[in-house]
Design an enzyme around this catalytic site. Structure first.
Site, PDB file in Angstrom:
ATOM      1  N   GLY A  59      -1.622   8.427  -0.122  1.00 16.55           N
ATOM      2  CA  GLY A  59      -0.752   8.051  -1.239  1.00 16.55           C
ATOM      3  C   GLY A  59       0.134   9.214  -1.625  1.00 16.55           C
ATOM      4  O   GLY A  59      -0.124  10.365  -1.247  1.00 16.55           O
ATOM      5  N   CYS A  86      -6.464  11.178   3.947  1.00 21.07           N
ATOM      6  CA  CYS A  86      -5.485  11.997   3.221  1.00 21.07           C
ATOM      7  C   CYS A  86      -5.751  11.945   1.712  1.00 21.07           C
ATOM      8  O   CYS A  86      -6.758  12.441   1.257  1.00 21.07           O
ATOM      9  CB  CYS A  86      -4.071  11.548   3.581  1.00 21.07           C
ATOM     10  SG  CYS A  86      -2.867  12.851   3.279  1.00 21.07           S
ATOM     11  N   TYR A  87      -4.905  11.309   0.924  1.00 24.14           N
ATOM     12  CA  TYR A  87      -5.191  11.235  -0.519  1.00 24.14           C
ATOM     13  C   TYR A  87      -6.568  10.630  -0.752  1.00 24.14           C
ATOM     14  O   TYR A  87      -7.306  11.059  -1.652  1.00 24.14           O
ATOM     15  CB  TYR A  87      -4.131  10.388  -1.239  1.00 24.14           C
ATOM     16  CG  TYR A  87      -4.357  10.338  -2.738  1.00 24.14           C
ATOM     17  CD1 TYR A  87      -3.762  11.278  -3.573  1.00 24.14           C
ATOM     18  CD2 TYR A  87      -5.205   9.381  -3.311  1.00 24.14           C
ATOM     19  CE1 TYR A  87      -3.999  11.270  -4.938  1.00 24.14           C
ATOM     20  CE2 TYR A  87      -5.449   9.363  -4.677  1.00 24.14           C
ATOM     21  CZ  TYR A  87      -4.844  10.309  -5.484  1.00 24.14           C
ATOM     22  OH  TYR A  87      -5.090  10.304  -6.836  1.00 24.14           O
ATOM     23  N   HIS A 175      -3.922  11.401   9.571  1.00 22.07           N
ATOM     24  CA  HIS A 175      -3.742   9.943   9.607  1.00 22.07           C
ATOM     25  C   HIS A 175      -4.177   9.358  10.959  1.00 22.07           C
ATOM     26  O   HIS A 175      -3.420   9.426  11.924  1.00 22.07           O
ATOM     27  CB  HIS A 175      -2.276   9.597   9.336  1.00 22.07           C
ATOM     28  CG  HIS A 175      -1.891   9.861   7.924  1.00 22.07           C
ATOM     29  ND1 HIS A 175      -2.072   8.938   6.931  1.00 22.07           N
ATOM     30  CD2 HIS A 175      -1.368  10.959   7.335  1.00 22.07           C
ATOM     31  CE1 HIS A 175      -1.670   9.446   5.777  1.00 22.07           C
ATOM     32  NE2 HIS A 175      -1.240  10.674   5.990  1.00 22.07           N
ATOM     33  N   GLU A 177      -4.388   6.274  11.642  1.00 21.56           N
ATOM     34  CA  GLU A 177      -3.759   4.968  11.856  1.00 21.56           C
ATOM     35  C   GLU A 177      -2.424   5.037  12.596  1.00 21.56           C
ATOM     36  O   GLU A 177      -1.940   4.026  13.096  1.00 21.56           O
ATOM     37  CB  GLU A 177      -3.583   4.244  10.508  1.00 21.56           C
ATOM     38  CG  GLU A 177      -2.575   4.851   9.539  1.00 21.56           C
ATOM     39  CD  GLU A 177      -3.127   6.006   8.691  1.00 21.56           C
ATOM     40  OE1 GLU A 177      -4.135   6.606   9.084  1.00 21.56           O
ATOM     41  OE2 GLU A 177      -2.524   6.316   7.643  1.00 21.56           O
ATOM     42  N   SER A 229      12.944 -23.203  11.752  1.00 18.16           N
ATOM     43  CA  SER A 229      14.190 -22.437  11.746  1.00 18.16           C
ATOM     44  C   SER A 229      14.532 -21.862  13.111  1.00 18.16           C
ATOM     45  O   SER A 229      15.641 -21.413  13.342  1.00 18.16           O
ATOM     46  CB  SER A 229      14.066 -21.284  10.750  1.00 18.16           C
ATOM     47  OG  SER A 229      13.155 -20.330  11.267  1.00 18.16           O
ATOM     48  N   ASP A 233       7.884 -17.193  12.650  1.00 18.22           N
ATOM     49  CA  ASP A 233       6.832 -17.673  11.762  1.00 18.22           C
ATOM     50  C   ASP A 233       6.777 -19.203  11.703  1.00 18.22           C
ATOM     51  O   ASP A 233       5.705 -19.798  11.849  1.00 18.22           O
ATOM     52  CB  ASP A 233       6.997 -17.077  10.359  1.00 18.22           C
ATOM     53  CG  ASP A 233       7.030 -15.550  10.398  1.00 18.22           C
ATOM     54  OD1 ASP A 233       6.488 -14.987  11.358  1.00 18.22           O
ATOM     55  OD2 ASP A 233       7.610 -14.931   9.492  1.00 18.22           O
ATOM     56  N   LYS A 375       2.522  -9.707  11.284  1.00 21.04           N
ATOM     57  CA  LYS A 375       3.489 -10.226  12.259  1.00 21.04           C
ATOM     58  C   LYS A 375       2.958 -10.128  13.697  1.00 21.04           C
ATOM     59  O   LYS A 375       3.132 -11.055  14.487  1.00 21.04           O
ATOM     60  CB  LYS A 375       4.789  -9.434  12.135  1.00 21.04           C
ATOM     61  CG  LYS A 375       5.968 -10.065  12.821  1.00 21.04           C
ATOM     62  CD  LYS A 375       6.600 -11.057  11.891  1.00 21.04           C
ATOM     63  CE  LYS A 375       7.870 -11.660  12.404  1.00 21.04           C
ATOM     64  NZ  LYS A 375       8.468 -12.553  11.393  1.00 21.04           N
TER      65      LYS A 375
END
Ligand code: XMP
Length: 519
Positions: A59, A86-87, A175, A177, A229, A233, A375
């Site tokens: 953060g 981290c934070y 990090h 990730e 559309s 999605d 996604k």
């Protein structure tokens, strides 16, 4: 198929890091369901979620400030494994009695980490004594809380990772990730699968089965309407609903005449012909053109397109009296971003909709089968359901379509020229292998005339601008450095094949200050 794929679950507690969603995506890639809660979530909301492990995100704040964000102290007594990043690590240290100080030097970017104590289990399977990691911090833990040990150091942080040998509480200064930490996924996997004991049940097949059961339970024998559309999605929702409820699904595809070349036919071919889905194509290009006539201002154009879309869709919907549900392609990031999740009650979903206010007009309950998915998960289940890659991996396309890529007033002739130019550009990008490397690419029609020369005669025709951008989140972007020779080839083809174009330019603007679209 049972709903057990979400039996094992991780909770990510968000302290506002730009990487929070990435943590959740990585955990899901590891095959474990997870959700994101705000750090202000109450202990009872956290307990109710019943996680097998908790990850505290990074953060932008500093724990050195009074009243800095924290988790409920009792969270550490629940016996649930906790990993702070981290934070997240700094708040663990501070809340449990350690000390955090401003580092002498801010660490940002790559750093070498020496692993000291492999007994923590977090680094299981990593053979090297030193690993490359991604850091982004100004504070560091200078004194461990009681009972904790350090298990890694960097040149700037003597305590770059910490753990409690019996309480299963861990902290990482870096990090794991991000892809810049090559061993990061392994570290997260060690935490999620081994330390938290989560099975890898969350996978495309399981997600589809779970969704099908839930859709059938909710909808029963009712009829469902979906606005198609051509985007990822709504395409995946269509394929999923069709599998779950067959011909109880009706799709309305509003062809506004502002789509890419042959896109309308492709949508029909995919859904009606290949999937056997009932699709009503509302060919309303002329109606859109009428509504757009004389409108030059981008916002007026957007509003006219949005309103006409609703008019056409509602007209079609009202013809179908038996419809009891409206389906939508809302995905998890939409839910997170619109969540007023400050009060500990998890996700308060605003009435989010992709198609411009339809639920309120139709007064139908909404079914959103993708609302728990990121996604990349939507794409994976789309592949599993047999949707073509061209639909699933296509660049984003704005709702108002070519309407915002033709500057000023829209005319039928301009649409045709732009469709042809865009098609040449995109096909060349695919052929040269650049399409998947850039985040979004398209052509823009400029209704200004410029002089050219063809053979012995003068040409006085329109200008096409080419745009290609690289971006992670579409909030900021930079122009893609496509090779000059490639752009020259595209330019030659456009001018040779489309007589209405006499000049092609390449847009090198960044966002900000420009936007990705031209209007
Ligand atoms: P901008 O132009 O704002 O675009 O930098 C950022 C991303 O959003 C897309 N975009 C839209 N999408 N309706 C949409 O559904 C819109 O009105 C709209 N305007 C921009 C754009 O294509 C890019 O991916």
């Amino acid at each position: 198929m049972s709903k057990d794929i979400i039996k094992d679950r991780i909770l990510v507690i968000d302290f506002g890091s730009q990487y929070t969603q990435l943590i959740a995506r990585r955990v899901r890639e590891i095959g474990v369901y997870c959700e994101i809660y705000h750090y202000k979530s109450s202990l009872s909301a956290i307990k109710k979620f019943n996680p097998q492990g908790i990850i505290l995100s990074g953060g932008p704040e500093t724990v050195k400030q009074k009243g800095s964000p924290k988790v409920p102290d009792k969270l550490f007594d629940l016996g649930i494994p906790v990993l702070g990043i981290c934070y997240g690590m700094q708040t663990i240290a501070k809340q449990l009695g350690g000390k955090v100080e401003l580092a002498k030097k801010r660490e940002f970017g790559h750093a070498d980490l020496s692993l000291k104590n492999l007994a923590s289990g977090l680094f299981k399977g990593i053979k090297k004594k030193s690993i490359n990691v991604w850091m982004s911090h100004g504070d560091h833990v200078s004194r461990l809380p009681k009972g904790f040990k350090s298990c890694a150091r960097s040149s700037n942080s003597p305590i770059a990772a910490l753990f409690h040998p019996t309480k299963k509480i861990f902290g990482l200064q870096f990090h794991p990730e991000v892809t810049h930490t090559p061993q990061g996924k392994k570290i997260l996997k060690n935490f999620v699968r081994d330390i938290c004991n989560c099975e890898g049940l969350w996978n495309p097949k399981g997600i589809i089965s779970k969704n099908i059961v839930e859709i059938r339970e909710r909808v029963g024998s009712d009829q469902v309407l979906l606005g198609l559309s051509g985007g990822v999605d709504s395409a995946v929702v269509a394929a999923l609903l069709s599998k779950a409820i067959g011909d109880q699904l009706t799709c309305v595809f509003v062809d506004n005449g502002l789509l890419r070349l042959n896109e309308g036919d492709q949508v029909m071919q995919t859904f009606k012909d290949n999937f056997g889905i009932k699709v009503k194509r509302a060919n309303s290009g002329n109606q859109f053109l009428r509504e757009l006539k004389g409108k030059k201002d981008p916002e007026h154009k957007r509003k006219a397109i949005g309103k006409t879309f609703i008019d056409v869709f509602l007209k079609e919907a009202k013809k179908r009296k038996k419809i009891k549900w409206l389906a939508q392609g809302t995905i998890y990031p939409d839910v997170i971003e619109s969540a007023g999740n400050q009060n500990g009650t998890a996700h308060v979903i605003k009435s989010h909709h992709n198609v411009g206010g339809l639920p309120d007009y139709l007064n139908l309950p909404v079914i959103e089968p993708l609302k728990d998915l990121f996604k990349d998960e939507v794409r994976k289940i789309g592949l599993e359901l047999g949707l073509p890659r061209e639909i699933l991996f296509r660049h984003p396309f704005p709702g108002p379509g070519l309407g915002v890529r033709i500057l000023g007033e829209i005319k039928k002739e301009y649409i045709r020229v732009l469709q042809l130019a865009d098609d040449i550009y995109i096909k060349e990008l695919v052929e040269a292998g650049y399409y998947d490397k850039v985040s979004q690419a398209f052509a823009v029609f400029l209704p200004v005339k410029s002089v050219g020369v063809v053979g012995d005669s003068r040409r006085y025709e329109y200008v096409i601008a080419l745009r290609a951008v690289e971006t992670v989140d579409f909030m900021t972007a930079k122009s893609a450095a496509l090779p000059h020779s490639f752009l020259e080839k595209v330019s030659n083809r456009i001018m040779n094949e489309i007589p209405e174009v006499s000049r092609v330019t390449y847009d090198i603007s960044s966002k900000p200050p420009s936007t990705i679209e031209w209007e």
